[in-house]
Design a protein around this motif. Sequence first.
Motif, PDB file in Angstrom:
ATOM      1  N   SER A 139       1.509  -7.187  -4.732  1.00 15.70           N
ATOM      2  CA  SER A 139       0.244  -6.742  -5.312  1.00 15.70           C
ATOM      3  C   SER A 139      -0.622  -7.956  -5.645  1.00 15.70           C
ATOM      4  N   ASP A 141      -2.376  -8.817  -8.061  1.00  9.27           N
ATOM      5  CA  ASP A 141      -2.260  -9.417  -9.397  1.00  9.27           C
ATOM      6  C   ASP A 141      -0.802  -9.662  -9.786  1.00  9.27           C
ATOM      7  N   PRO A 167      13.507   2.551   5.522  1.00 10.20           N
ATOM      8  CA  PRO A 167      14.815   2.320   6.141  1.00 10.20           C
ATOM      9  C   PRO A 167      14.736   2.586   7.635  1.00 10.20           C
ATOM     10  N   ARG A 190      17.576  -4.885  -5.303  1.00 13.43           N
ATOM     11  CA  ARG A 190      17.011  -3.583  -5.690  1.00 13.43           C
ATOM     12  C   ARG A 190      16.055  -3.136  -4.589  1.00 13.43           C
ATOM     13  N   ILE A 191      16.597  -2.427  -3.599  1.00 13.72           N
ATOM     14  CA  ILE A 191      15.778  -2.004  -2.466  1.00 13.72           C
ATOM     15  C   ILE A 191      15.343  -0.558  -2.678  1.00 13.72           C
ATOM     16  N   VAL A 192      14.030  -0.337  -2.670  1.00 16.84           N
ATOM     17  CA  VAL A 192      13.492   1.013  -2.836  1.00 16.84           C
ATOM     18  C   VAL A 192      13.022   1.506  -1.468  1.00 16.84           C
ATOM     19  N   THR A 193      13.510   2.666  -1.050  1.00 16.81           N
ATOM     20  CA  THR A 193      13.213   3.130   0.308  1.00 16.81           C
ATOM     21  C   THR A 193      12.045   4.119   0.314  1.00 16.81           C
ATOM     22  N   TYR A 194      11.223   4.004   1.336  1.00 13.76           N
ATOM     23  CA  TYR A 194      10.064   4.899   1.495  1.00 13.76           C
ATOM     24  C   TYR A 194      10.137   5.542   2.864  1.00 13.76           C
ATOM     25  N   ASP A 195       9.701   6.795   2.941  1.00 11.80           N
ATOM     26  CA  ASP A 195       9.827   7.471   4.235  1.00 11.80           C
ATOM     27  C   ASP A 195       8.571   7.323   5.093  1.00 11.80           C
ATOM     28  N   PRO A 199       3.429   5.256   2.219  1.00 12.65           N
ATOM     29  CA  PRO A 199       3.948   5.206   0.849  1.00 12.65           C
ATOM     30  C   PRO A 199       4.438   3.817   0.458  1.00 12.65           C
ATOM     31  N   ASN A 202       1.394   1.774  -0.418  1.00 10.69           N
ATOM     32  CA  ASN A 202       0.837   2.158  -1.717  1.00 10.69           C
ATOM     33  C   ASN A 202       1.664   1.565  -2.845  1.00 10.69           C
ATOM     34  N   ALA A 205       0.835  -2.167  -3.084  1.00  8.37           N
ATOM     35  CA  ALA A 205      -0.489  -2.436  -3.648  1.00  8.37           C
ATOM     36  C   ALA A 205      -0.538  -2.051  -5.118  1.00  8.37           C
ATOM     37  N   GLY A 206       0.185  -1.017  -5.521  1.00 11.14           N
ATOM     38  CA  GLY A 206       0.171  -0.561  -6.902  1.00 11.14           C
ATOM     39  C   GLY A 206       1.218  -1.242  -7.766  1.00 11.14           C
ATOM     40  N   GLN A 208       4.305  -1.032  -7.722  1.00  9.60           N
ATOM     41  CA  GLN A 208       5.512  -0.244  -8.018  1.00  9.60           C
ATOM     42  C   GLN A 208       6.735  -1.075  -7.681  1.00  9.60           C
ATOM     43  N   LYS A 225      -6.270  -5.507  -2.313  1.00 10.62           N
ATOM     44  CA  LYS A 225      -5.310  -5.132  -3.362  1.00 10.62           C
ATOM     45  C   LYS A 225      -3.970  -5.838  -3.206  1.00 10.62           C
TER      46      LYS A 225
ATOM     47  N   LEU B 141      -2.697   4.333  -8.310  1.00 12.80           N
ATOM     48  CA  LEU B 141      -1.794   3.414  -7.617  1.00 12.80           C
ATOM     49  C   LEU B 141      -0.635   2.991  -8.510  1.00 12.80           C
ATOM     50  N   ARG B 142      -0.877   2.995  -9.823  1.00 15.28           N
ATOM     51  CA  ARG B 142       0.168   2.518 -10.745  1.00 15.28           C
ATOM     52  C   ARG B 142       1.216   3.585 -11.030  1.00 15.28           C
ATOM     53  N   THR B 187      14.653   9.887   2.060  1.00 13.80           N
ATOM     54  CA  THR B 187      13.892   8.639   2.038  1.00 13.80           C
ATOM     55  C   THR B 187      14.769   7.417   2.291  1.00 13.80           C
ATOM     56  N   ALA B 188      16.073   7.529   2.052  1.00 15.46           N
ATOM     57  CA  ALA B 188      16.945   6.389   2.308  1.00 15.46           C
ATOM     58  C   ALA B 188      17.491   6.414   3.731  1.00 15.46           C
ATOM     59  N   ILE B 326      -6.398   5.849   0.957  1.00 11.72           N
ATOM     60  CA  ILE B 326      -5.055   6.413   1.008  1.00 11.72           C
ATOM     61  C   ILE B 326      -5.187   7.934   0.994  1.00 11.72           C
ATOM     62  N   ARG B 455      14.355   7.031  -5.747  1.00 11.65           N
ATOM     63  CA  ARG B 455      13.579   5.790  -5.872  1.00 11.65           C
ATOM     64  C   ARG B 455      13.661   5.231  -7.283  1.00 11.65           C
ATOM     65  N   GLN B 458      16.889   3.509  -7.442  1.00 12.33           N
ATOM     66  CA  GLN B 458      16.877   2.243  -6.689  1.00 12.33           C
ATOM     67  C   GLN B 458      16.099   1.167  -7.436  1.00 12.33           C
ATOM     68  N   ARG B 470       8.436   2.048 -18.609  1.00  9.01           N
ATOM     69  CA  ARG B 470       7.434   2.926 -18.021  1.00  9.01           C
ATOM     70  C   ARG B 470       6.866   3.846 -19.097  1.00  9.01           C
TER      71      ARG B 470
END
Lengths: 331, 523
Positions: A139, A141, A167, A190-195, A199, A202, A205-206, A208, A225, B141-142, B187-188, B326, B455, B458, B470
């Motif tokens: 991101s 910032d 993945p 710490r791997i976060v998966t997106y489909d 996503p 996003n 950029a956000g 997350q 961003k 976005l956050r 998703t994984a 988006i 998620r 993860q 959060r």
Amino acid sequence: MTDFTRRDAFKITAGGLAAAGGLVAMPSILRAANYPTRPINVIVPFATGGYNDRLSRAFAPYLEKEIGQPLVIVNKPGAGTQLGNSYALNQPADGYSILCTSAAPYIPLTVLLQNAPYKVEDFSMINLPSRDYTLAATSSDGPVKTFAEVIEKLKKDPTSLSIGVQPASADFANMVLAFQAAEIDATKLRIVTYDGGGPARNATAGAQVDVGFVGGEGFLPLKSKIRPLAIFAAEKVDWYPDAPLIGAAGIKTDFVEGSQRGWAVSTKLKNEQPEIYKFLVGAIERASKNPKSIETLKLQELATTWYGPEASDKAYLDNASKMAKYVDLLK
Amino acid sequence: MIDISAFNDALGIMFTSAGSWGWIVPGLIVGLVFSAIPGISITMAMAIVLPMSLYMDFFSAIVFLTSVYTGAGFGGSVPAILMNIPGSPSSFATTFDGYAMSQKGEHNEALGYALFASTLCGIAGYVLLLLVIEPLADIVLRIGPVEMFAVAIWGMMLLGSLGSAYISRGLLAAALGILLGTVGMNTAGFTRGTMGLPVLLDGIAPIPAMIGLLAASQLLSLASRDYIIEAEGSREVSLRKILKGCWGTLKYPGVLLRGSIIGIIIGAVPGVGSSIGNLIAYAETKRTAKDSATFGKGNPKGVIAAESAVASGEGGSMATMLALGIPGGGATAILIAAFMMHNIVPGPNFIETQKPMVYAIILNNIVQAIVLLAVGIGFIYVASNIMKVRTRYVLPAILVIATLGTFAVTGEAAGPITLFVFALLGYALNRYQYPVSAVVVGILLGRMLETEFLRSYQLSGGNPLYILERPAAMAIFAVMLASLAMTAWGKRKQNRAEAAEALAMERLRDEAAARHAAGATKS
């Protein structure tokens, strides 16, 4: 309708089948000579609005002029292009169905990971103008400034940064390869998966996730961003010149090229109908080099570069073999 | 906040391209008709007209497409109210009270309520958008997986208000729905329950499944009647009653406001459809209403709450699209494609350099919503005439149209097959008194629940204390718990009051009996 028996019906059907068979078996030259006589289907194995859909629709008017017949865009989304690819292969090899798709890495991936009922070699590339590369980004910032910093932090503590990735993608393979090269313990990350790429972008950029590994082209509208950390390409990428190359990050890593999108046909067509194949190659080449089409597509951020069938096929097969080599990383 | 000079320029664009206004009414009608057909969603309606818009100039194309979008936001509620079959997933919650009202012969009013709730909140959504488009986009976005998981749980709480004869069967049905919602590749990258069928890799198509579940049971129960409403006097189509419903909407500003806010926020989050806003707004309104017992039995507030979130969700979704490039859902993905096809790339850059155009698009959407007020009344007046047609003609027609609609989604037999399989499932569930709607909620929310939970896991590395980082997620959970506790407290108080009353009554009866007995012994 007096004495119309079942036997008669059978005879008629059999006769019809024989006639149809004869038609199919007619010398290919005869059919090629008056090709094309009707509209041609462009099979897009993605939903309306994606890159390939836009590419096919924007390019269609110029290609139509060269072919002399209208093009019909047929969207067949689903199962990571497997449904559309199977559909394309099931069409007769008569030149009335062509593909506009992200050939690499989707075709190799469906073969390697989803046991798709076709081979990588069943598809022949005509031209793959769009070449995407994995981009590691954060991101705008975010606290991380360079890819070297990412490596350093993760080496110290693999849980210190979270990572967003899709993945079973070229991006995932590139991420694992880079971390292997840097000797980072991948099991603790710490791997976060997106489909999907969207996503994952996003989330990057956000903020997350701290670092995202995603196809770079899709980031362009969100450019303000994000901060690019490393692009997995050998040379400077013309559509994102400020992105530092992975080679500059201080680690030696192999990488897989990202999406290669463009025009393809079935290999069956190329082998059985060389005349039609040649005609299509010529038409796509002329349309790709048409200054008007270049100008229009550029405004829509779509690629028209002409690499030709040989170079495109080579890039596609290289991607497939690299994917096969690293398939264990993807599982 | 609003940029006045850009706003003035926007007005200029609006009036100099007045020719494009002509596309509003055709767009609205296309949207209304397509979305009123069960099996065709907003996304599909837009995908069908997208190639058409290529031949228009930019502003006309955008006006046309956004009009389809606006019209489609309401159209789905027409079959939901008249026949208990939602035209699209985003009008599922509208069936709960809408259909109950129409069974009481109040279909005219119900449609009026739905139309005004939809359009007024649509307007409110866009006005708000005009003011906060940039900050809203940044907030959206956050929003991370933990917050999204909280939202999904919130949606699941709707189950509590679906009301079924047996709690155990309700829970079982919901669990089945969630399981069905998680079929496919997660998703994984793990594949579950596809039975080796490639079409199931992307999961069960929610629209054919939903139509199958709901329509099957509904059509079977309608088949035994001559008309959708049995009482002859109730079948009338009355403009006066429609207008009465429209007017009545204005009596519930609180419900409208809450629905709009829920709709905008949920609509703005990428990847969450208005179907979820619709469910949450309904559940929240029901939980906080004093007369919550009458929800599901034809309470107009239920219709208003459900519809208000759908239309305002469009505004939210549009904000994310314009400000960030988006897509919030399928329909805005198509809008983005339309922008790109006209050489315009929405996103932060677009909003900075082309603010007047952004304002003009938003203003035009407000105009569309106002026009929809009039066009919509005409549409529901015509559509309500279905009440006067014998079911023996209506039902086969609907079945054929729904089957074609599901076929059209992918152009494959997978749609109709899903419809058929789920129709059988729906019939079985109904036969054994399992609530079908709980299965639908599960299917709509199952994937989101799983994805966001995974998620969150993860992201936190499995550490539950991550939630402390959060605050937004904590706030959502806190509001949810507080609202639950208050409902429980209210119920308890109510129960106590009822118990006390019952006790008092009993005492009275006892006393009377005793007096009577005493009298008897005396004499």
